[in-house]
Design an enzyme around this catalytic site. Structure first.
Site, PDB file in Angstrom:
ATOM      1  N   GLY A  12       0.839  -1.204   0.000  1.00 54.99           N
ATOM      2  CA  GLY A  12       0.000   0.000   0.000  1.00 54.99           C
ATOM      3  C   GLY A  12       0.868   1.247   0.000  1.00 54.99           C
ATOM      4  O   GLY A  12       1.881   1.293   0.692  1.00 54.99           O
ATOM      5  N   ARG A  73       1.068  -4.980  -5.050  1.00 56.29           N
ATOM      6  CA  ARG A  73       1.229  -6.184  -4.221  1.00 56.29           C
ATOM      7  C   ARG A  73       1.461  -7.304  -5.234  1.00 56.29           C
ATOM      8  O   ARG A  73       0.528  -7.763  -5.872  1.00 56.29           O
ATOM      9  CB  ARG A  73      -0.025  -6.435  -3.397  1.00 56.29           C
ATOM     10  CG  ARG A  73      -0.414  -5.243  -2.487  1.00 56.29           C
ATOM     11  CD  ARG A  73      -1.450  -5.641  -1.459  1.00 56.29           C
ATOM     12  NE  ARG A  73      -2.043  -4.502  -0.775  1.00 56.29           N
ATOM     13  CZ  ARG A  73      -1.528  -3.889   0.287  1.00 56.29           C
ATOM     14  NH1 ARG A  73      -0.368  -4.284   0.775  1.00 56.29           N
ATOM     15  NH2 ARG A  73      -2.166  -2.882   0.860  1.00 56.29           N
ATOM     16  N   ASP A 104       4.818  -5.109   5.943  1.00 54.60           N
ATOM     17  CA  ASP A 104       5.303  -6.447   6.301  1.00 54.60           C
ATOM     18  C   ASP A 104       5.491  -7.369   5.087  1.00 54.60           C
ATOM     19  O   ASP A 104       6.461  -8.114   5.013  1.00 54.60           O
ATOM     20  CB  ASP A 104       4.420  -7.098   7.379  1.00 54.60           C
ATOM     21  CG  ASP A 104       2.956  -7.122   7.000  1.00 54.60           C
ATOM     22  OD1 ASP A 104       2.576  -6.558   5.957  1.00 54.60           O
ATOM     23  OD2 ASP A 104       2.170  -7.724   7.761  1.00 54.60           O
ATOM     24  N   THR A 127       4.308   2.238   5.805  1.00 56.98           N
ATOM     25  CA  THR A 127       2.912   1.789   5.846  1.00 56.98           C
ATOM     26  C   THR A 127       2.158   2.674   6.826  1.00 56.98           C
ATOM     27  O   THR A 127       2.704   3.045   7.866  1.00 56.98           O
ATOM     28  CB  THR A 127       2.771   0.317   6.275  1.00 56.98           C
ATOM     29  OG1 THR A 127       1.404   0.076   6.644  1.00 56.98           O
ATOM     30  CG2 THR A 127       3.633  -0.041   7.472  1.00 56.98           C
ATOM     31  N   ASP A 129      -0.098   1.666   8.662  1.00 54.54           N
ATOM     32  CA  ASP A 129      -0.589   0.844   9.786  1.00 54.54           C
ATOM     33  C   ASP A 129       0.305   0.874  11.031  1.00 54.54           C
ATOM     34  O   ASP A 129      -0.136   0.496  12.115  1.00 54.54           O
ATOM     35  CB  ASP A 129      -0.737  -0.617   9.339  1.00 54.54           C
ATOM     36  CG  ASP A 129      -1.715  -0.776   8.194  1.00 54.54           C
ATOM     37  OD1 ASP A 129      -2.557   0.117   8.010  1.00 54.54           O
ATOM     38  OD2 ASP A 129      -1.627  -1.782   7.475  1.00 54.54           O
ATOM     39  N   ASP A 131       2.546  -1.143  11.887  1.00 56.80           N
ATOM     40  CA  ASP A 131       2.563  -2.469  12.505  1.00 56.80           C
ATOM     41  C   ASP A 131       3.858  -3.243  12.251  1.00 56.80           C
ATOM     42  O   ASP A 131       3.861  -4.470  12.301  1.00 56.80           O
ATOM     43  CB  ASP A 131       1.362  -3.288  12.003  1.00 56.80           C
ATOM     44  CG  ASP A 131       1.362  -3.439  10.490  1.00 56.80           C
ATOM     45  OD1 ASP A 131       2.129  -2.733   9.813  1.00 56.80           O
ATOM     46  OD2 ASP A 131       0.586  -4.263   9.985  1.00 56.80           O
ATOM     47  N   ARG A 173      -5.554  -2.616   9.060  1.00 55.14           N
ATOM     48  CA  ARG A 173      -5.508  -4.058   8.738  1.00 55.14           C
ATOM     49  C   ARG A 173      -5.761  -4.886   9.984  1.00 55.14           C
ATOM     50  O   ARG A 173      -6.878  -4.912  10.466  1.00 55.14           O
ATOM     51  CB  ARG A 173      -4.169  -4.415   8.105  1.00 55.14           C
ATOM     52  CG  ARG A 173      -4.228  -5.716   7.316  1.00 55.14           C
ATOM     53  CD  ARG A 173      -2.895  -6.066   6.740  1.00 55.14           C
ATOM     54  NE  ARG A 173      -2.536  -5.185   5.662  1.00 55.14           N
ATOM     55  CZ  ARG A 173      -2.867  -5.406   4.394  1.00 55.14           C
ATOM     56  NH1 ARG A 173      -3.543  -6.469   4.068  1.00 55.14           N
ATOM     57  NH2 ARG A 173      -2.507  -4.564   3.457  1.00 55.14           N
TER      58      ARG A 173
HETATM   59  O1  F6P Z   1      -1.592  -1.549   4.770  1.00 54.80           O
HETATM   60  C1  F6P Z   1      -2.192  -0.327   4.528  1.00 54.80           C
HETATM   61  C2  F6P Z   1      -3.686  -0.498   4.297  1.00 54.80           C
HETATM   62  O2  F6P Z   1      -4.240   0.757   3.985  1.00 54.80           O
HETATM   63  C3  F6P Z   1      -4.445  -1.160   5.435  1.00 54.80           C
HETATM   64  O3  F6P Z   1      -4.737  -0.271   6.489  1.00 54.80           O
HETATM   65  C4  F6P Z   1      -5.642  -1.698   4.720  1.00 54.80           C
HETATM   66  O4  F6P Z   1      -6.205  -2.798   5.409  1.00 54.80           O
HETATM   67  C5  F6P Z   1      -5.042  -2.145   3.419  1.00 54.80           C
HETATM   68  O5  F6P Z   1      -3.887  -1.357   3.198  1.00 54.80           O
HETATM   69  C6  F6P Z   1      -5.916  -2.035   2.214  1.00 54.80           C
HETATM   70  O6  F6P Z   1      -5.190  -2.576   1.151  1.00 54.80           O
HETATM   71  P1  F6P Z   1      -5.551  -2.387  -0.371  1.00 54.80           P
HETATM   72  O7  F6P Z   1      -5.455  -0.924  -0.683  1.00 54.80           O
HETATM   73  O8  F6P Z   1      -4.555  -3.200  -1.117  1.00 54.80           O
HETATM   74  O9  F6P Z   1      -6.952  -2.912  -0.518  1.00 54.80           O
END
Ligand code: F6P
Length: 323
Positions: A12, A73, A104, A127, A129, A131, A173
């Site tokens: 992300g 991703r 991660d 990120t 998050d 985390d 997340r």
């Molecule tokens: O990891 C960052 C994040 O924004 C999380 O908070 C969320 O769950 C996820 O990415 C959403 O991912 P994507 O944009 O790939 O759907």
């Protein structure tokens, strides 16, 4: 001797990634190194989508959200064939070391790449998050909580004017760092995070008591990964118990975009700088983070396999301040 560093952003996007790219490029150029910009995360390594970037190419990006390199991703990179192609790309482009910015999944990819193909790689935590184990803060977290807070403050106006109960869902997340931070800073009545089991009955009782006490607004922050469900399901369960009207707001991607805060720009600039210097010393297999304002080098595997803990003291402060 090291001549060229490759850089990519993966997973992300997070505000401050551009500031980190700028820092890596400018530090590398300062030391006489070349930098190869890799497009769209690990996908660009698999498909050999690479362009050299000089200091001019990173002008005017420190204040921009997202990532100028694009991100993804990547499923392809996870296959044996894809990773083999990525390794060949590094060789074809004479890239001596790789700096990856992401969360991660990005650190996991970097670790496997270094183990299986002997690639020299360093990670930077990027990120929203927060985390990742091995750093107090990740690049993007501060901007995300400030974005969320701005939205929460606005919703509070409506909540107070109509004396209405709101459930506001924030990202994160499977971790509650964003929820906890905005819950405290936004004066939330309660915060539901994955790290602490949610007691719906206790929540309903609290809201009831708040209303009886004459509180004008009730805002409950729900972290998207909460084990009791999303903001809509939790809100319904509470309504079934106390029959109070409510509204739900899911903040979503508003949190992830926009100009990075000063804190994120500063963190990104410091970590990008430290990563290039570490690469020049021949270090590899680490994520460069910051703990107590000091650069800290954590083995890549630990960053995603060890759980970074929330501070339970914050949760208690929120509870006490909300009464
Ligand atoms: O990891 C960052 C994040 O924004 C999380 O908070 C969320 O769950 C996820 O990415 C959403 O991912 P994507 O944009 O790939 O759907």
């Amino acid at each position: 001797m090291m001549k060229k560093i490759g850089i990519l952003t993966s997973g992300g996007d997070a505000p401050g990634m551009n500031a980190a790219i700028r820092s890596v490029v400018r530090t590398a150029v300062h030391h006489g190194l070349e930098v190869a910009g890799i497009r769209d995360g690990y996908n660009g390594l698999v498909s050999n989508s690479i362009q050299n970037i000089g200091r001019g190419a990173v002008a005017n990006i420190i204040q921009r959200g997202g990532t100028i390199l694009g991100t993804a991703r990547s499923d392809e990179f996870q296959s044996e064939e894809g990773m083999g192609r990525a390794k060949r790309t590094l060789e074809q482009n004479s890239i001596d070391a790789l700096i990856v910015i992401g969360g991660d999944g990005t650190m996991r990819g970097a670790h496997e790449f270094s183990l299986k193909h002997g690639v020299r790689v360093l990670g930077l935590p990027g990120t929203i998050d927060n985390d990742l184990y091995g750093t107090d803060f990740t690049i993007g977290f501060d901007t995300a909580i400030n974005n969320a807070l701005e939205a929460i403050d606005r919703i509070r106006d409506t909540a107070a004017s109509l004396e209405r109960l709101f459930f506001i869902e924030v990202m994160g997340r499977s971790s509650g760092f964003i929820g906890l931070a905005v819950g405290l800073a936004g004066g939330a009545e309660d915060v539901l995070i994955p790290e602490i089991p949610t007691d719906i009955e206790a929540l309903a009782r609290k809201i009831n008591e708040n209303t009886k006490k004459g509180k004008k607004s009730n805002i409950v922050i729900v972290s998207e990964g909460d084990e009791a469900g999303n903001a809509f399901t939790i809100a319904e369960k509470v309504r079934d118990l106390i029959h109070e009207d409510y509204r739900v707001a899911v903040l979503g991607y508003i949190q992830r975009g926009g100009a990075p805060t000063a804190n994120d720009r500063i963190l990104a600039s410091k970590l990008g700088f430290a990563a290039v210097e570490a690469a020049m010393r021949g270090e590899s297999g680490f994520m460069v983070g910051e703990i107590n304002q000091q650069a800290v080098y954590t083995p890549l595997a630990e960053t995603y396999s060890k759980k970074k803990m929330i501070d339970p003291a914050l949760y208690r402060i929120i509870e006490i301040l909300a009464t």
